[in-house]
Design a protein around this motif. Structure first.
Motif, PDB file in Angstrom:
ATOM      1  N   GLY A  66       0.824  -1.210   0.000  1.00  0.00           N
ATOM      2  CA  GLY A  66       0.000   0.000   0.000  1.00  0.00           C
ATOM      3  C   GLY A  66       0.852   1.250   0.000  1.00  0.00           C
ATOM      4  O   GLY A  66       2.048   1.194  -0.321  1.00  0.00           O
ATOM      5  N   GLU A  67       0.230   2.341   0.391  1.00  0.00           N
ATOM      6  CA  GLU A  67       0.941   3.620   0.368  1.00  0.00           C
ATOM      7  C   GLU A  67       1.768   3.829   1.632  1.00  0.00           C
ATOM      8  O   GLU A  67       1.465   3.252   2.676  1.00  0.00           O
ATOM      9  N   ALA A  68       2.791   4.627   1.502  1.00  0.00           N
ATOM     10  CA  ALA A  68       3.597   5.008   2.667  1.00  0.00           C
ATOM     11  C   ALA A  68       3.051   6.331   3.181  1.00  0.00           C
ATOM     12  O   ALA A  68       2.664   7.183   2.395  1.00  0.00           O
ATOM     13  N   THR A  69       2.997   6.476   4.488  1.00  0.00           N
ATOM     14  CA  THR A  69       2.513   7.746   5.040  1.00  0.00           C
ATOM     15  C   THR A  69       3.565   8.297   6.004  1.00  0.00           C
ATOM     16  O   THR A  69       4.370   7.544   6.549  1.00  0.00           O
ATOM     17  N   PRO A  70       3.538   9.596   6.231  1.00  0.00           N
ATOM     18  CA  PRO A  70       4.522  10.188   7.139  1.00  0.00           C
ATOM     19  C   PRO A  70       4.443   9.601   8.545  1.00  0.00           C
ATOM     20  O   PRO A  70       5.459   9.443   9.210  1.00  0.00           O
ATOM     21  N   ARG A  72       4.032   6.747   9.367  1.00  0.00           N
ATOM     22  CA  ARG A  72       4.682   5.429   9.385  1.00  0.00           C
ATOM     23  C   ARG A  72       6.164   5.552   9.074  1.00  0.00           C
ATOM     24  O   ARG A  72       6.809   4.569   8.713  1.00  0.00           O
ATOM     25  N   GLY A  73       6.695   6.762   9.153  1.00  0.00           N
ATOM     26  CA  GLY A  73       8.109   6.970   8.852  1.00  0.00           C
ATOM     27  C   GLY A  73       8.398   6.696   7.383  1.00  0.00           C
ATOM     28  O   GLY A  73       9.498   6.312   7.019  1.00  0.00           O
ATOM     29  N   GLY A  74       7.391   6.899   6.541  1.00  0.00           N
ATOM     30  CA  GLY A  74       7.587   6.693   5.102  1.00  0.00           C
ATOM     31  C   GLY A  74       7.537   5.235   4.696  1.00  0.00           C
ATOM     32  O   GLY A  74       7.853   4.899   3.561  1.00  0.00           O
ATOM     33  N   ARG A  75       7.121   4.372   5.617  1.00  0.00           N
ATOM     34  CA  ARG A  75       7.074   2.934   5.278  1.00  0.00           C
ATOM     35  C   ARG A  75       5.707   2.574   4.704  1.00  0.00           C
ATOM     36  O   ARG A  75       4.687   3.096   5.143  1.00  0.00           O
ATOM     37  N   ALA A  76       5.734   1.640   3.769  1.00  0.00           N
ATOM     38  CA  ALA A  76       4.492   1.273   3.086  1.00  0.00           C
ATOM     39  C   ALA A  76       3.632   0.361   3.950  1.00  0.00           C
ATOM     40  O   ALA A  76       4.144  -0.421   4.752  1.00  0.00           O
ATOM     41  N   LYS A  77       2.321   0.490   3.765  1.00  0.00           N
ATOM     42  CA  LYS A  77       1.393  -0.429   4.425  1.00  0.00           C
ATOM     43  C   LYS A  77       1.336  -1.725   3.607  1.00  0.00           C
ATOM     44  O   LYS A  77       1.678  -1.726   2.432  1.00  0.00           O
TER      45      LYS A  77
ATOM     46  N   HIS B  13       8.505  15.110   8.784  1.00  0.00           N
ATOM     47  CA  HIS B  13       7.516  14.295   8.067  1.00  0.00           C
ATOM     48  C   HIS B  13       6.224  15.063   7.860  1.00  0.00           C
ATOM     49  O   HIS B  13       5.616  15.039   6.799  1.00  0.00           O
ATOM     50  N   MET B  25       1.720   8.310  -2.342  1.00  0.00           N
ATOM     51  CA  MET B  25       3.040   7.753  -2.050  1.00  0.00           C
ATOM     52  C   MET B  25       2.892   6.243  -1.959  1.00  0.00           C
ATOM     53  O   MET B  25       2.537   5.705  -0.926  1.00  0.00           O
ATOM     54  N   ARG B  26       3.097   5.603  -3.055  1.00  0.00           N
ATOM     55  CA  ARG B  26       2.838   4.166  -3.083  1.00  0.00           C
ATOM     56  C   ARG B  26       4.108   3.324  -3.077  1.00  0.00           C
ATOM     57  O   ARG B  26       4.159   2.272  -2.501  1.00  0.00           O
ATOM     58  N   SER B  73       8.720   9.673  -0.428  1.00  0.00           N
ATOM     59  CA  SER B  73       8.548   8.571   0.511  1.00  0.00           C
ATOM     60  C   SER B  73       9.892   8.183   1.124  1.00  0.00           C
ATOM     61  O   SER B  73      10.014   7.984   2.325  1.00  0.00           O
ATOM     62  N   GLY B 136       6.475   0.092  10.479  1.00  0.00           N
ATOM     63  CA  GLY B 136       5.528   1.129  10.068  1.00  0.00           C
ATOM     64  C   GLY B 136       4.238   1.086  10.878  1.00  0.00           C
ATOM     65  O   GLY B 136       3.749   2.109  11.334  1.00  0.00           O
ATOM     66  N   GLU B 139       4.879   2.242  14.449  1.00  0.00           N
ATOM     67  CA  GLU B 139       5.099   3.691  14.501  1.00  0.00           C
ATOM     68  C   GLU B 139       3.772   4.447  14.373  1.00  0.00           C
ATOM     69  O   GLU B 139       3.529   5.421  15.068  1.00  0.00           O
TER      70      GLU B 139
END
Lengths: 111, 195
Positions: A66-70, A72-77, B13, B25-26, B73, B136, B139
């Motif tokens: 999935g998408e990364a979000t801020p 999540r430290g830029g990590r993807a779901k 962030h 942001m994929r 990202s 992730g 966090e």
């Protein structure tokens, strides 16, 4: 010997139902929260992922990036979708339960 | 140029998310940091693309090589991993950058709480396939618990989650040790590093 279907454990069934319930928004955080909310039991993210990986190995679910979000430290779901085999396993489990429940009187229930 | 008003300490962030709002942001590009100096961070991607992030006061220029979302990202990730909390300016070779000017202000503060780094490093012991997703997820939830119940409860929740995440890993190693002795243990550790 007949075809051996993959066994669906109790916790696996709960996780599978949570994914079904969450629809397109089923990923680690939401699944964990749903399981906790429904069962009232504290559940670790490690236990959730161990189960999810087992379900994926059995072909009951499929994961996608999935998408990364801020937050999540830029990590993807990693989203999870239920597969045909998963739906079938849930149906089978429900059928077995219904068969076993037939004629069962809950303690204190009406006669 | 996008102007954001904020005050210190602010999390980069959040500023990036605000600046690039609506941007999908994929994907994630993997970068390896090759050098870190006082005001400069150098990294190289798996494809061999070299990037330099430079600190320059309150300016932050987005850098990209390929789709902007990948770089954004990854920039978030690099900033997080390096615990960088200051605005950066990045050199841009293709002229596709978006400029964000950060201005100090007594209002409009937005902070994303971060979990303790030492505990986070423990998670690197998890299998590679699961590691990034678990980090992730933890966090994201840490920030939620922090906002709802405060730092103390968030820390307690986070420590518990990290430690219990190791349960299945430890169990597999104990099983390997019981079955194959020290060789089994080493093999299990190597297997986890590779997979």
């Amino acid at each position: 010997m007949g075809d051996k279907k993959p066994y669906l454990g109790e916790f696996e069934e709960i996780v599978l139902l949570a994914i079904l319930n969450l629809g397109t928004n089923a990923y680690g955080v939401t699944i964990r929260q749903k399981v906790e909310e429904v069962t009232g039991r504290s559940t670790s993210i490690g236990a959730i992922y161990t189960t999810l990986e087992r379900l994926e190995d059995k072909g009951f679910i499929k994961s996608r990036q999935g998408e990364a979000t801020p937050e999540r430290g830029g990590r993807a779901k990693r989203y999870f979708d239920i597969q045909g085999a998963g739906s079938q396993a849930l149906t089978d489990a429900e059928r077995v339960r219904a068969q076993l429940r037939a004629g069962f009187q809950p303690a204190g229930g009406a006669a | 140029m996008t102007e954001l008003r904020t005050e210190s300490p602010v999390h980069v962030h959040t500023l990036l998310a605000d600046a690039f709002a609506g941007l999908a942001m994929r994907d994630t590009v993997h970068w390896r940091i090759t050098a870190a100096r006082d005001n400069q961070l150098e990294a190289v991607s798996e494809e061999g693309v070299r990037v330099v992030f430079r600190v320059d006061g309150f300016r932050l220029d987005g850098i990209e090589k390929g789709p902007r979302r990948d770089v954004l990202s990854e920039l978030c990730r690099v900033l997080y991993m390096e615990r960088v909390r200051f605005p950066l300016m990045a050199a841009h070779p293709d002229g596709l950058s978006r400029t964000v000017m950060l201005v100090s202000s007594p209002n409009a503060v937005s902070v994303v709480p971060l979990p303790p780094p030492i505990t986070t490093y423990l998670l690197w012991y998890l299998p590679k396939a699961r590691r990034e997703t678990v980090m992730g997820d933890l966090e994201e939830e840490y920030a939620t618990v922090y906002r709802a119940f405060g730092k103390r409860k968030a820390l307690l929740w986070y420590y518990t989650q990290v430690l219990t995440s190791f349960g299945p890993e430890v169990a597999s190693k104990v099983r390997a040790l019981a079955k194959w002795g020290a060789i089994g243990w080493v093999a299990e550790v190597i297997r986890q590093i590779i997979t």
